[in-house]
Design an enzyme around this catalytic site. Structure first.
Site, PDB file in Angstrom:
ATOM      1  N   HIS A  38      53.655  17.139   7.919  1.00 20.16           N
ATOM      2  CA  HIS A  38      52.968  15.919   7.000  1.00 20.16           C
ATOM      3  C   HIS A  38      53.378  15.976   5.424  1.00 20.16           C
ATOM      4  CE1 HIS A  38      50.557  15.579  10.763  1.00 20.16           C
ATOM      5  NE2 HIS A  38      51.272  14.527  10.854  1.00 20.16           N
ATOM      6  N   MET A 185      56.254  22.069  14.509  1.00 24.54           N
ATOM      7  CA  MET A 185      54.956  22.034  13.926  1.00 24.54           C
ATOM      8  C   MET A 185      54.330  20.641  14.551  1.00 24.54           C
ATOM      9  SD  MET A 185      54.159  23.228  10.130  1.00 24.54           S
ATOM     10  CE  MET A 185      54.781  24.835   9.586  1.00 24.54           C
TER      11      MET A 185
END
Ligand code: PAF
Length: 284
Positions: A38, A185
């Site tokens: 992110h 991830m």
């Protein structure tokens, strides 16, 4: 590193957006429990726009009745610090009742590209994703919105709805960020036990094996699928799907052709945790 503004309601977001007229705005929609994937999107947003914003909203409409909505990992305070470190100026953190108030009845359905893969295995999932992303894009009216390629089918759905609804946002897909051993991830990796975390490598190993076979000239998709399945079997992962598809239409392929953009996509359970991953597959 200053603390981002926090907006709880659409009215607050709209007022802020109106006050920034003329400035380029980037938006990174998320469900929180932020990781380096992110933060990479947020930093890239900062390169492409003057102001980077984010949303953190665990969107109930994209979870099936038996899925992990109630136990989805959350860390709002840590997330705000991570947003600050990535240069985010404001974060929309609404309650579900602000996004879907009583009487709500409008949903966005992207047809073909929502079918197959996660669309089949998670009925209603992409309707929920498309609805919330459309609402976020309409609210922020960003110049650019960034998403991870980790959710490849989601990225195709969002690209399609942005074009079809003429929203005019630049949709940017950023490569999957992996742990040093290759695991993609994901906020859901936090569900894995130590043993499952090791075994979860079967997904990326399978995809890299298929990528290598294709790069070496293997055209026969059944051989690529067998290579992925062998890695899943080696770690005792339960397959949900394994497919090689055209990268944009997501139609399944049986043979690779020169110059064709294909994608290997996997979903598998490690214990009760469902993981997904995908990789570019190109004939060498
Ligand atoms: O990828 C996600 O985190 C979510 O699906 C998204 C795009 C934020 C919509 O809820």
């Amino acid at each position: 590193m200053s603390t981002p503004l926090v907006w709880k309601t659409p009215e607050e977001v709209r007022a802020w957006v109106a006050s920034q007229r003329g400035k380029r705005i980037a938006l990174v929609p998320t469900m929180g429990f932020l990781h380096d994937g992110h933060l990479t999107l947020m930093r890239e947003g900062g390169r492409r726009a003057e102001l980077v914003t984010a949303s953190i909203f665990v969107n109930p409409t994209q979870f099936g009745p038996k899925e992990d909505l109630s136990r989805y990992p959350r860390d709002p305070e840590g997330d705000l610090k991570r947003c600050a470190s990535a240069g985010v100026v404001g974060v929309y953190m609404p309650e579900p009742s602000s996004v879907y108030p009583s009487g709500y009845q409008t949903y966005v359905n992207v047809e073909e590209v929502s079918q197959g893969l996660d669309g089949d295995k998670r009925p209603g999932h992409f309707r929920g994703v498309a609805t919330v992303v459309t609402k976020l894009l309409a609210l922020f009216r960003p110049d650019v919105a960034l998403f991870g390629e980790k959710d490849w089918q989601q990225l195709q759905v969002i690209t399609r709805l942005n074009a079809d609804l003429e929203l005019g946002v630049e949709i940017v897909g950023m490569p999957t960020i992996r742990e040093s051993d290759g695991l993609a991830m994901s906020s859901r990796n936090s569900y894995l036990s130590a043993d499952e975390r090791k075994r979860a490598l079967g997904l990326s190993r399978g995809l890299f094996a298929a990528q290598k076979l294709a790069a070496g000239g293997e055209k026969d998709v059944s051989k690529l699928l067998a290579a992925i399945r062998a890695e899943l079997a080696a770690v005792n992962a339960r397959e949900d799907y394994v497919e090689i598809c055209d990268a944009s239409s997501l139609k399944t392929l049986s043979t690779l052709s020169p110059g064709q953009r294909a994608r290997g996509l996997v979903a598998a359970f490690m214990g009760s945790t469902r993981l997904i991953d995908n990789l570019a597959i190109e004939l060498g």
